[in-house]
Design a protein around this motif. Structure first.
Motif, PDB file in Angstrom:
ATOM      1  N   GLN A   1     -17.593 -21.158  13.046  1.00 20.75           N
ATOM      2  CA  GLN A   1     -17.762 -19.958  12.233  1.00 20.75           C
ATOM      3  C   GLN A   1     -16.389 -19.350  11.926  1.00 20.75           C
ATOM      4  OE1 GLN A   1     -19.623 -20.168  15.359  1.00 20.75           O
ATOM      5  NE2 GLN A   1     -21.102 -21.311  14.136  1.00 20.75           N
ATOM      6  N   TRP A   2     -16.368 -18.614  10.800  1.00 22.50           N
ATOM      7  CA  TRP A   2     -15.133 -17.884  10.482  1.00 22.50           C
ATOM      8  C   TRP A   2     -15.454 -16.395  10.355  1.00 22.50           C
ATOM      9  CZ3 TRP A   2     -17.885 -18.778   6.050  1.00 22.50           C
ATOM     10  CH2 TRP A   2     -17.697 -17.926   4.961  1.00 22.50           C
ATOM     11  N   ALA A   3     -14.407 -15.581  10.253  1.00 20.16           N
ATOM     12  CA  ALA A   3     -14.533 -14.131  10.410  1.00 20.16           C
ATOM     13  C   ALA A   3     -15.222 -13.436   9.259  1.00 20.16           C
ATOM     14  CB  ALA A   3     -13.149 -13.512  10.625  1.00 20.16           C
ATOM     15  N   GLY A   4     -15.431 -14.109   8.128  1.00 19.22           N
ATOM     16  CA  GLY A   4     -15.979 -13.405   6.981  1.00 19.22           C
ATOM     17  C   GLY A   4     -14.875 -12.734   6.185  1.00 19.22           C
ATOM     18  N   ASP A   5     -15.222 -11.671   5.506  1.00 12.99           N
ATOM     19  CA  ASP A   5     -14.329 -11.089   4.495  1.00 12.99           C
ATOM     20  C   ASP A   5     -13.437 -10.005   5.097  1.00 12.99           C
ATOM     21  OD1 ASP A   5     -15.593 -12.787   2.755  1.00 12.99           O
ATOM     22  OD2 ASP A   5     -16.933 -11.258   1.944  1.00 12.99           O
ATOM     23  N   SER A   6     -12.360 -10.415   5.738  1.00 14.12           N
ATOM     24  CA  SER A   6     -11.435  -9.464   6.346  1.00 14.12           C
ATOM     25  C   SER A   6     -10.614  -8.755   5.277  1.00 14.12           C
ATOM     26  CB  SER A   6     -10.477 -10.199   7.297  1.00 14.12           C
ATOM     27  OG  SER A   6     -11.180 -10.984   8.230  1.00 14.12           O
ATOM     28  N   GLN A   7     -10.368  -7.469   5.501  1.00 11.55           N
ATOM     29  CA  GLN A   7      -9.467  -6.741   4.623  1.00 11.55           C
ATOM     30  C   GLN A   7      -8.039  -7.212   4.844  1.00 11.55           C
ATOM     31  OE1 GLN A   7      -9.642  -2.477   5.008  1.00 11.55           O
ATOM     32  NE2 GLN A   7      -7.831  -2.144   3.727  1.00 11.55           N
ATOM     33  N   SER A   8      -7.300  -7.330   3.763  1.00  9.57           N
ATOM     34  CA  SER A   8      -5.900  -7.730   3.849  1.00  9.57           C
ATOM     35  C   SER A   8      -5.064  -6.516   4.246  1.00  9.57           C
ATOM     36  CB  SER A   8      -5.428  -8.303   2.505  1.00  9.57           C
ATOM     37  OG  SER A   8      -4.083  -8.701   2.590  1.00  9.57           O
ATOM     38  N   SER A   9      -4.966  -6.300   5.555  1.00 15.15           N
ATOM     39  CA  SER A   9      -4.231  -5.152   6.091  1.00 15.15           C
ATOM     40  C   SER A   9      -3.875  -5.473   7.537  1.00 15.15           C
ATOM     41  CB  SER A   9      -5.085  -3.880   6.039  1.00 15.15           C
ATOM     42  OG  SER A   9      -6.199  -3.993   6.912  1.00 15.15           O
ATOM     43  N   TRP A  10      -3.006  -4.666   8.120  1.00 19.01           N
ATOM     44  CA  TRP A  10      -2.657  -4.882   9.523  1.00 19.01           C
ATOM     45  C   TRP A  10      -3.869  -4.661  10.421  1.00 19.01           C
ATOM     46  CZ3 TRP A  10       1.725  -7.187  10.936  1.00 19.01           C
ATOM     47  CH2 TRP A  10       2.774  -7.222  10.014  1.00 19.01           C
TER      48      TRP A  10
ATOM     49  N   GLU B   1      -5.388  -5.281  -1.343  1.00 24.68           N
ATOM     50  CA  GLU B   1      -4.092  -5.553  -1.961  1.00 24.68           C
ATOM     51  C   GLU B   1      -3.548  -6.892  -1.471  1.00 24.68           C
ATOM     52  OE1 GLU B   1      -1.438  -2.362  -1.241  1.00 24.68           O
ATOM     53  OE2 GLU B   1      -2.661  -0.865  -2.293  1.00 24.68           O
ATOM     54  N   GLN B   2      -2.796  -7.546  -2.335  1.00 24.20           N
ATOM     55  CA  GLN B   2      -2.167  -8.803  -1.943  1.00 24.20           C
ATOM     56  C   GLN B   2      -1.304  -8.561  -0.700  1.00 24.20           C
ATOM     57  OE1 GLN B   2      -2.970 -11.561  -3.129  1.00 24.20           O
ATOM     58  NE2 GLN B   2      -1.335 -13.070  -3.124  1.00 24.20           N
ATOM     59  N   PRO B   3      -1.420  -9.416   0.337  1.00 24.82           N
ATOM     60  CA  PRO B   3      -0.644  -9.173   1.559  1.00 24.82           C
ATOM     61  C   PRO B   3       0.858  -9.220   1.288  1.00 24.82           C
ATOM     62  CG  PRO B   3      -1.594 -11.380   1.576  1.00 24.82           C
ATOM     63  CD  PRO B   3      -2.214 -10.657   0.417  1.00 24.82           C
ATOM     64  N   THR B   4       1.580  -8.392   2.016  1.00 31.57           N
ATOM     65  CA  THR B   4       3.029  -8.473   1.956  1.00 31.57           C
ATOM     66  C   THR B   4       3.473  -9.769   2.624  1.00 31.57           C
ATOM     67  OG1 THR B   4       3.324  -7.384   4.087  1.00 31.57           O
ATOM     68  CG2 THR B   4       3.174  -5.962   2.135  1.00 31.57           C
ATOM     69  N   PRO B   5       4.671 -10.239   2.325  1.00 33.44           N
ATOM     70  CA  PRO B   5       5.160 -11.434   3.032  1.00 33.44           C
ATOM     71  C   PRO B   5       5.128 -11.273   4.547  1.00 33.44           C
ATOM     72  CG  PRO B   5       6.527 -11.001   1.113  1.00 33.44           C
ATOM     73  CD  PRO B   5       5.584  -9.832   1.236  1.00 33.44           C
ATOM     74  N   GLU B   6       5.476 -10.084   5.054  1.00 34.10           N
ATOM     75  CA  GLU B   6       5.481  -9.882   6.506  1.00 34.10           C
ATOM     76  C   GLU B   6       4.077 -10.012   7.080  1.00 34.10           C
ATOM     77  OE1 GLU B   6       6.842  -6.638   9.927  1.00 34.10           O
ATOM     78  OE2 GLU B   6       6.577  -5.985   7.840  1.00 34.10           O
ATOM     79  N   LEU B   7       3.085  -9.343   6.446  1.00 29.56           N
ATOM     80  CA  LEU B   7       1.711  -9.431   6.943  1.00 29.56           C
ATOM     81  C   LEU B   7       1.203 -10.869   6.859  1.00 29.56           C
ATOM     82  CD1 LEU B   7      -0.978  -8.262   7.906  1.00 29.56           C
ATOM     83  CD2 LEU B   7      -1.483  -7.658   5.512  1.00 29.56           C
TER      84      LEU B   7
END
Length: 722
Positions: free
Chosen positions: A473-482, A513-519
């Protein structure tokens, strides 16, 4: 709190206990609300079943009982039962109200609630009948932590929470709602409770609005079927739980490679260009995934049909992709558009869930939460997996996809069963809702296993107790955030503490939002050092999309991922043998070090690698190194444990430590698992300090002699770190 689950103080406690019979390993009793049976089902496991109703059994219990004989002694206020065993059970059943005290080897395992009231002994009834099912409760002393319950994102310790076991399209990892639930709770104090039901279970775990001194649960089913588990360690708890519900098979080697995907590749040419770029840029990768809109006609999906406007020759497309990436995964869900002629065929055969009139239920999508993210979806029917003919039809339709060159399936959704739907076995949607995902994923996994044998795998989103039998299984629809990154890690660790060993997240997050390179880099590092590893989301998630520096870091980390495949395979073998997850939270890995338990985003990967993901911008990370000697994985420096460490990590590193005495098997440098030589699966053995007898899974050609590591193959290097 769900409206149908009021404060349980208002419930009338169950009573009227009287003995009917005690034969062999089972004792039967009469109560005010039907028959109660007690069975010492296996060593350390007591089965408690209350109620006269006959209900559909969905096969959540996989093992056969091995009852232990009981001795019964009746008294005026209670009935006592005992077993003869190395660690005997002793039970005391209070008659009025009905209550249960369980001791093992003289130690209390579970006890009735100790939270009393001015006018009655129990603030919460130990057992009670409700309009929709049952309620039960036990004592929960202050400070007792509780784990399990499924994929939950707010933290691992459930103490103080109201935990709702009800599968939902959670639309993220930001609340109590989740895709995968499991009515199994346990404590490192040595007790566990598995509710054998497909129905909704709502747990108040020291929930202050009910009682901060009690654990109680509503079970919305006609029968209350509890497995009470006693164990000496968290590892033994998972071993016993998975003895009841089954253990996952070993995951195939190729599944531990890198998966690349996005929502979605709009044309075959775009997907092929991605596959070529993976090779041109030397990005290690085993699987490319075609999401739903990438290969289906949205208006007529899903019926195992390629969109003819884009794919005139699916087999040729698959073959072309696999010139570059060894395996192809395609998306599906178990809903069939009313616009597809197949819908009418399935309706005529009785293969769809029905409404109260007996007509196929038309499910109407509510797309308001998605905004413009999703293409409008058509009214659809849901396949009825309780119908054996429908189950076989769905399973067997996969074979044409596999013949065309598809290697595995992304089995999405399965949270759409509504209360007023009716299944062919007579259950309504309320009872079917949670277990529907398990039936669906079992079916798809069977299809994969029919085609590929032990190389089978299904990549699914939703689940229930027993989902470990249809990995993964996978986590589903995670928000792109820390916070989305941290919650995805927590969700995977919580799923592992619920008896399911494999898990993945969408590296970079799925939406927002598109993840930052760091995230992106920090998520990638956690994903690489997890059970399974997939890049996926709305928009570009390929490593080269974030600049040259990120691409270089990703290539280094993916090379590490492939070198660790022997470590992951050994951990997978443990999962199949005893139910341990690959990613092990501190409470599981270090049950005698409660100071470590609160560090809930760090974990052991297998037996010997401690991983502390960076989950905040700037590289700051706070972690706990358990007692004993450790080695920094990157530098080889020796470090003493038993302490908390605050650090700031460069962008290309996170804290990774190796337990002293570990013998790490490292695989060869490859671009995909097809390149791993059959006779050279290990390239190097790295020994950290003096090797431990349990420092590796030894083989005839890799063993210990006189306290030293011996490797028979001269081609395998030994790297000794003093």
């Amino acid at each position: 709190m769900p409206a149908q689950h009021p404060n349980p103080e208002s419930l009338s406690p169950l009573g009227g206990l009287s003995l009917i019979s005690a034969e062999g390993g089972q004792a039967r009793f009469q109560t005010d609300e039907g028959e109660l049976s007690l069975t010492v089902w296996a060593p350390g496991i007591l089965r408690f079943r209350l109620g006269d109703a006959t209900v559909n059994d969905y096969g959540l219990v996989r093992a056969a009982a091995a009852p232990v004989p009981l001795r019964v002694k009746e008294e005026a206020a209670a009935i006592h039962l005992e077993t003869e065993a190395e660690k005997p059970f002793e039970l005391a059943l209070g008659r009025a109200p009905l209550s249960l005290s369980l001791f093992r080897d003289g130690r209390s395992v579970v006890a009735p609630p100790q939270d009393s009231h001015f006018v009655r002994r129990f603030r919460l009834p130990p057992f009670a009948r409700t309009s929709d099912g049952w309620f039960f409760s036990f004592d929960l002393p202050f400070g007792t932590p509780v784990y399990g319950g499924g994929e939950k994102y707010s933290g691992l310790n459930r103490r103080g929470q109201l935990v709702d076991n009800w599968n939902e399209d959670a639309l993220g990892v930001n609340s109590e709602r989740c895709y995968k639930n499991c009515p199994f709770m346990w404590s490192p104090d040595g007790w566990g409770i598995f509710v054998n039901t497909p129905a909704r279970v709502v747990h108040g775990v020291g929930y202050p609005q009910w009682s901060n001194q009690s654990y109680g649960a509503y079970v919305d089913d006609a029968v209350l079927d509890l497995f009470l588990i006693a164990a000496d360690s968290p590892a033994e708890m998972l071993e016993r739980y998975t003895h009841i519900t089954g253990r996952a098979p070993k995951a195939p080697t190729w599944s531990f490679g890198n998966w690349i995907s996005k929502a979605y590749y709009r044309t075959p040419e775009e997907a092929l260009d991605i596959a070529k770029t993976i090779v041109d840029r030397q990005i290690p990768c085993d699987v490319l995934t075609m999401d739903g809109r990438a290969w289906q006609d949205t208006d007529t999906r899903f019926a195992f049909e390629w969109d003819e406007r884009r794919f005139s020759d699916p087999a040729a497309f698959c073959a072309e992709i696999k010139r570059y990436v060894p395996r192809l995964c395609v998306w599906e869900y178990s809903l069939i558009s009313v616009n597809n002629p197949v819908h009418a065929e399935l309706a005529e055969a009785g293969y769809l869930l029905k409404d109260e009139t007996g007509a196929p239920y038309h499910y109407e999508w509510d797309l308001s939460p998605f905004g413009e993210v999703l293409t409008p979806l058509p009214a659809s029917g849901l396949l009825d997996f309780t119908n054996p003919g429908a189950y076989a039809w769905w399973r067997d339709r996969h074979q044409a996809l596999f013949a065309a060159g598809v290697d595995t399936i992304k089995a999405d959704f399965a949270e759409q069963v509504l209360d007023d739907m009716i299944a062919s076995n007579g259950d309504d949607g309320k009872r079917l809702h949670n277990v529907y995902a398990l039936l669906y994923n079992r079916c798809v996994y069977e299809a994969c296993h029919d085609a590929f044998g032990d190389d089978a795998l299904v990549w699914s989103r939703s689940g229930w107790a027993g989902s470990q039998l249809a990995p993964i299984q996978w986590a589903g629809d995670s928000q792109s955030s820390w916070s989305g990154l941290a919650a995805s890690i927590i969700g995977g660790l919580s799923w592992g503490l619920s008896g399911v060993p494999y898990y993945s997240t969408d590296i970079g997050g799925f939406y927002g939002e598109q993840p930052t390179p760091e995230l992106f880099v920090r998520w990638m590092q956690a994903g690489v050092l997890g059970s399974h590893c997939r890049f996926h989301g709305i928009g570009a998630r390929e490593p080269w999309a974030f600049g040259e520096d990120v691409e270089a870091i990703a290539k280094e980390w993916l090379a590490l991922r492939y070198s660790l495949i022997p470590v992951l395979e050994d951990a997978s073998a443990q999962a199949a043998e005893c139910g341990l997850p690959l990613m092990r939270p501190m409470v599981l890995a270090f049950p005698k070090e409660p100071l470590s338990w609160g560090f809930e985003t760090q974990y052991m990967l297998g037996d010997d690698l401690l991983v502390a993901p960076v989950i905040r911008p700037g590289g700051a990370v706070d972690y706990y190194l358990p007692e004993g000697d450790w080695y920094d994985f990157w530098s080889g420096d020796h470090i003493a444990g038993g302490r908390r460490i605050a650090d700031v990590m460069p962008i290309d590193r996170i804290p990774v430590f190796v337990r002293s005495g570990a013998v790490l098997k490292l695989g060869p440098a490859v671009q995909n698992t097809n390149q791993i030589p059959a006779n050279r699966r290990i390239a190097t053995v790295r020994v950290f300090g003096r090797p431990r007898p349990d420092g590796a899974r030894w083989t005839a050609s890799l063993r210990m002699e006189a306290g030293e590591v011996v490797v028979d193959d001269p081609e395998i290097g030994i790297d000794r770190i003093p």
